[in-house]
Design an enzyme around this catalytic site. Structure first.
Site, PDB file in Angstrom:
ATOM      1  N   ARG A   1      -0.878  -2.582  14.878  1.00  0.00           N
ATOM      2  CA  ARG A   1      -0.358  -2.734  13.526  1.00  0.00           C
ATOM      3  C   ARG A   1      -0.788  -1.579  12.625  1.00  0.00           C
ATOM      4  O   ARG A   1       0.033  -0.941  11.962  1.00  0.00           O
ATOM      5  CB  ARG A   1      -0.873  -4.050  12.953  1.00  0.00           C
ATOM      6  CG  ARG A   1      -0.328  -4.398  11.608  1.00  0.00           C
ATOM      7  CD  ARG A   1      -0.991  -5.682  11.140  1.00  0.00           C
ATOM      8  NE  ARG A   1      -1.487  -5.539   9.797  1.00  0.00           N
ATOM      9  CZ  ARG A   1      -0.793  -5.899   8.727  1.00  0.00           C
ATOM     10  NH1 ARG A   1       0.410  -6.395   8.859  1.00  0.00           N
ATOM     11  NH2 ARG A   1      -1.304  -5.768   7.530  1.00  0.00           N
TER      12      ARG A   1
ATOM     13  N   TRP B   1      -7.292  -2.750  10.193  1.00  0.00           N
ATOM     14  CA  TRP B   1      -6.916  -1.537   9.459  1.00  0.00           C
ATOM     15  C   TRP B   1      -6.903  -1.775   7.953  1.00  0.00           C
ATOM     16  O   TRP B   1      -7.452  -0.987   7.184  1.00  0.00           O
ATOM     17  CB  TRP B   1      -5.530  -1.081   9.949  1.00  0.00           C
ATOM     18  CG  TRP B   1      -5.118   0.278   9.477  1.00  0.00           C
ATOM     19  CD1 TRP B   1      -5.417   1.467  10.078  1.00  0.00           C
ATOM     20  CD2 TRP B   1      -4.314   0.601   8.330  1.00  0.00           C
ATOM     21  NE1 TRP B   1      -4.852   2.509   9.378  1.00  0.00           N
ATOM     22  CE2 TRP B   1      -4.176   2.009   8.295  1.00  0.00           C
ATOM     23  CE3 TRP B   1      -3.704  -0.160   7.315  1.00  0.00           C
ATOM     24  CZ2 TRP B   1      -3.457   2.667   7.309  1.00  0.00           C
ATOM     25  CZ3 TRP B   1      -2.988   0.494   6.331  1.00  0.00           C
ATOM     26  CH2 TRP B   1      -2.873   1.902   6.334  1.00  0.00           C
ATOM     27  N   ASP B   2      -6.311  -2.893   7.546  1.00  0.00           N
ATOM     28  CA  ASP B   2      -6.214  -3.241   6.113  1.00  0.00           C
ATOM     29  C   ASP B   2      -7.587  -3.307   5.465  1.00  0.00           C
ATOM     30  O   ASP B   2      -7.839  -2.727   4.422  1.00  0.00           O
ATOM     31  CB  ASP B   2      -5.589  -4.628   5.921  1.00  0.00           C
ATOM     32  CG  ASP B   2      -4.203  -4.731   6.497  1.00  0.00           C
ATOM     33  OD1 ASP B   2      -4.015  -4.308   7.666  1.00  0.00           O
ATOM     34  OD2 ASP B   2      -3.313  -5.229   5.800  1.00  0.00           O
ATOM     35  N   THR B   3      -8.461  -4.079   6.128  1.00  0.00           N
ATOM     36  CA  THR B   3      -9.793  -4.283   5.571  1.00  0.00           C
ATOM     37  C   THR B   3     -10.544  -2.965   5.480  1.00  0.00           C
ATOM     38  O   THR B   3     -11.169  -2.657   4.467  1.00  0.00           O
ATOM     39  CB  THR B   3     -10.581  -5.275   6.455  1.00  0.00           C
ATOM     40  OG1 THR B   3      -9.843  -6.488   6.529  1.00  0.00           O
ATOM     41  CG2 THR B   3     -11.960  -5.533   5.886  1.00  0.00           C
TER      42      THR B   3
END
Lengths: 161, 418
Positions: free
Chosen positions: B77, B187-189
Site C-alpha cells: 500500500r 506507511w501512513d503512521t
C-alpha cells in the site's frame, strides 16, 4: 510486515552458512581433524586453569580435574553472550559458582582463581595480538572499520566460491 | 500536467467491484469545489490479480482527468502510494481508501486545508470528539491500543493515524518519503510521526466514517506487524541516534561492574585479594605458557578449515590473524573483532570476505560443539553422582551465609560418594 526480499536474504545467508559448514562436516577426515583439533584446544584451555588451581595450592584430584573441565566450558558458554568486552565478568561468575558448588575450594579462592585464569588468558591474547599486529602490519581500528563495511557488503546473498 | 494543482491517488488492490463508482464519486466531488482542469485522479493499481487494471485503463482512456498508474509487482500500500505520488503533477497530494468509508463531504475540507497553505498535512480522524465512527468492537480495541502505542512510543499528538483519508503538500512528500521505510500499512503512521518530528504543521479533523465489509485488515497482522513497525521506528528515531560505540561500551562495562559489585556483596574483596596475592607466580606464568601452546593449534585448525573451503594458507600467519581478531573481541564489545579476522585474511592473503566470515562461523560451531561436549560429559557424570544438587545447595547457601567472612565450604568432593 512480511518482507519477501528480507526473507530471501535470510534464506540465502542461512543457505551459504549451512553450505560452508557442510563442506567441512561432509568430509569425514576434515570433520575429524577440525573436531579433534577443537577438543584439543579446549583441553589445553582447561589445563591452563588447572595450573592456576595448582598455583593457588589446590591439590590435584580427579574431582578437581572434572570440575575444571565443567567450569571452563560453562564459563566460555556464558561468554557467548556478547555483553561485555571479552566476556569479562560472565566467565568469572559462571566459573566461581561451579567451582564453589562442586569442590572444597572456598568462594573467595574460587573467584580469585577464575579472575587469574581469565586474566592470564587475556594477557596472553593481547600480547599475542600486539606482536601479530606489528608482524602483519595491521591496525586494529582500521580493521574494525573495514570489516564492518565488508560485513554490510557481505549482506548481499552471495554463493560460496 | 503543470496546471494540475491537486492530485488524488486511489490505492487499488483487487477493487474491480467498486473502483468505477469510486472514481465517478471522486470526480463529481472534486468538481464541486475545484476549478475544472485543476485536479487529477490517479488509480494506483498495485499488481492486481482481477480486472481492476482493465477497468482502470478504460477509465483513464475515457476521461483525461483520470490516470492509471500500473505496477506489475505488488508494491504494498505505501509503496504504491509513493510510486503514484512521484508521478503525480499536483502540489497538493491526496489519498483515501477506495471503499469510500469516509464520507466524501469531508473531501473539500481535506483538500483545502493543505491547498490553502495553512497546513502541511491533513488527516481524517475517527477518534476525535465530534466524529461519527461506528465500528465493530474488535477493531475498536485494536485501533485504540495501536494509536495509544504510537502516541506513547513515537511521541505523536494525533488520535488516529491509520484513517485512510489524508492530504499532504508536495514539499512534505519530497522531504519525508525517502525516510519512510515501511511500504505497507504502517506507511501512513510513519509519515505522520516523521512529519511531526520535523516540525511540519499537521491538522487532524473529525470525519464521519462507516466501515465497509471487507477492509483487508486482520488482527494478527495488525498486532504483530504494526507492533514490530512501532518498535522499529521507535528504535530508529529515539534509541539508535543515542547509541554510539561509547555508549554501548559504557553500558557493557557498567553491567560487568554491577556483576562484580554483586559478587563483592557476597564475598569479602579482601579475602579474594589475599587469595590472589598468595598465588605462586611461577606457576601462574607456567599457566600462561600452557595457554600459549593452544594458539598454534588454533592456527592449525583454521588452516584446515580454510583448506577445506579451497584456500591454502600458512599456520603461523593464521595464528597471528586469530590473535589480532581475539584481541579485537577483547577491546571492542559485541564481537566486533570477529570481522577483523576476515579483514586480515582478505587484506594479507586475498581470501574473499564471504569465505572469511563463513570460516569463522565454522570455527565457532566447532568451538561451541567442543565446549558443549566437554561440559555435557562432566554434567552426565555429575547427574549420575548427584553432584548437581550440590550446586543448587551451594548457591542457596551462599546467599544465606553471605555475611560470614570466607564464604562457604562444601565438605565433600564430588566422586567421593561413589
Amino acid at each position: 510486515m512480511s518482507n519477501d526480499s528480507y526473507a530471501d536474504y535470510v534464506a540465502g545467508a542461512v543457505e551459504q552458512f549451512v553450505g560452508d559448514i557442510e563442506r567441512v562436516v561432509s568430509d569425514r577426515r576434515a570433520f575429524a581433524r577440525v573436531g579433534l583439533g577443537s577438543l584439543l584446544i579446549w583441553v589445553v584451555d582447561v589445563f591452563t586453569a588447572l595450573v592456576v588451581f595448582w598455583a593457588f595450592g589446590e591439590p590435584m584430584t580427579v574431582a578437581l580435574v572434572a570440575v575444571a573441565f565443567f567450569a571452563v566450558s560453562v564459563g566460555n558458554l556464558a561468554k557467548v553472550l556478547p555483553l561485555s568486552p571479552g566476556g569479562i565478568g560472565l566467565y568469572e561468575g559462571a566459573f566461581t559458582v561451579i567451582v564453589v558448588g562442586l569442590t572444597t575450594v572456598a568462594a573467595p579462592a574460587a573467584l580469585a582463581i577464575s579472575i587469574v585464569d581469565h586474566a592470564v588468558k587475556n594477557v596472553v591474547t593481547v600480547a599475542g595480538g600486539l606482536v601479530s599486529m606489528g608482524w602483519l602490519n595491521v591496525s586494529l581500528t582500521t580493521a574494525v572499520e573495514e570489516s564492518r563495511e565488508a560485513g554490510d557488503v557481505d549482506a548481499e546473498p552471495t554463493t560460496p566460491d | 500536467m503543470s496546471d494540475r494543482e491537486v492530485s488524488v491517488v486511489l490505492p487499488a488492490y483487487n477493487e474491480e467491484a467498486t473502483i468505477e463508482r469510486t472514481i465517478t464519486v471522486t470526480l463529481e466531488t472534486l468538481a464541486s469545489f475545484l476549478p475544472a482542469g485543476s485536479f487529477e485522479v490517479i488509480i494506483a493499481e498495485d499488481g492486481c490479480a482481477d480486472r481492476t487494471p482493465e477497468i482502470a485503463a478504460r477509465l483513464a482512456g475515457e476521461d483525461d482527468r483520470v490516470r492509471h498508474c500500473h505496477s506489475d509487482e505488488r508494491l504494498g500500500r505505501g509503496g504504491a502510494l509513493e510510486y503514484a505520488f512521484e508521478r503525480a503533477g499536483g502540489e497538493t497530494l491526496v489519498y483515501f481508501d477506495t471503499d469510500l468509508a469516509t464520507d466524501m463531504r469531508h473531501l473539500e475540507e481535506l483538500v483545502e486545508t493543505v491547498r490553502s497553505g495553512e497546513y502541511d498535512i491533513a488527516t481524517g480522524s475517527r477518534w476525535m470528539p465530534g466524529n461519527e465512527a461506528d465500528r465493530p468492537p474488535k477493531r475498536t480495541v485494536s485501533s485504540l491500543g495501536y494509536n495509544w502505542l504510537v502516541r506513547r512510543f513515537l511521541q505523536s499528538d494525533l488520535q488516529d493515524h491509520q484513517c485512510g483519508f489524508k492530504a499532504l503538500s508536495r514539499e512534505v512528500f519530497d522531504a519525508l518519503s525517502p525516510h519512510v521505510e515501511d511500504e505497507h500499512w504502517f506507511w501512513d503512521t510513519e509519515l505522520l510521526v516523521r512529519a511531526q518530528r520535523d516540525g511540519y504543521r499537521v491538522r487532524e479533523f473529525p470525519v464521519e466514517w462507516e466501515p465497509k465489509g471487507d477492509t483487508k485488515v486482520d488482527l494478527v497482522r495488525d498486532v504483530f506487524g504494526m507492533g514490530s513497525q512501532i518498535l522499529r521506528t521507535w528504535w530508529q528515531l529515539s534509541v539508535s541516534p543515542r547509541i554510539t560505540r561509547r555508549v554501548s561500551m559504557t553500558a557493557g562495562s557498567l553491567l560487568v561492574f554491577v556483576a562484580l559489585a554483586l559478587m563483592v556483596v557476597y564475598l569479602e574483596p579482601a579475602a579474594v585479594l589475599d587469595a590472589i596475592e598468595g598465588a605462586d607466580l611461577g606457576l601462574v606464568a607456567l599457566s600462561g605458557l600452557v595457554y600459549l601452546a593452544s594458539w598454534p593449534l588454533r592456527g592449525l585448525r583454521y588452516r584446515d578449515i580454510l583448506d577445506r573451503l579451497g584456500h591454502s594458507s600458512n599456520t603461523w600467519f593464521l595464528t597471528g590473524a586469530i590473535f589480532i581478531s581475539q584481541t579485537g573481541n577483547l577491546v571492542f564489545p559485541a564481537r566486533l573483532g570477529d570481522g577483523v579476522r576476515a579483514y586480515v585474511v582478505k587484506a594479507r592473503r586475498d581470501i574473499p570476505y564471504p569465505t572469511g566470515f563463513a570460516s569463522l562461523a565454522v570455527e565457532r560451531v566447532f568451538d561451541l560443539l567442543s565446549i558443549t561436549v566437554l561440559a555435557g560429559t562432566v554434567l552426565v557424570g555429575l547427574v549420575a553422582t548427584g553432584g548437581t544438587d550440590r550446586i543448587a545447595a551451594a548457591i542457596a547457601a551462599e546467599v544465606r551465609s553471605s555475611s560470614r567472612p570466607g564464604g562457604i565450604r562444601i565438605s565433600s568432593v564430588v566422586p567421593s560418594r561413589r
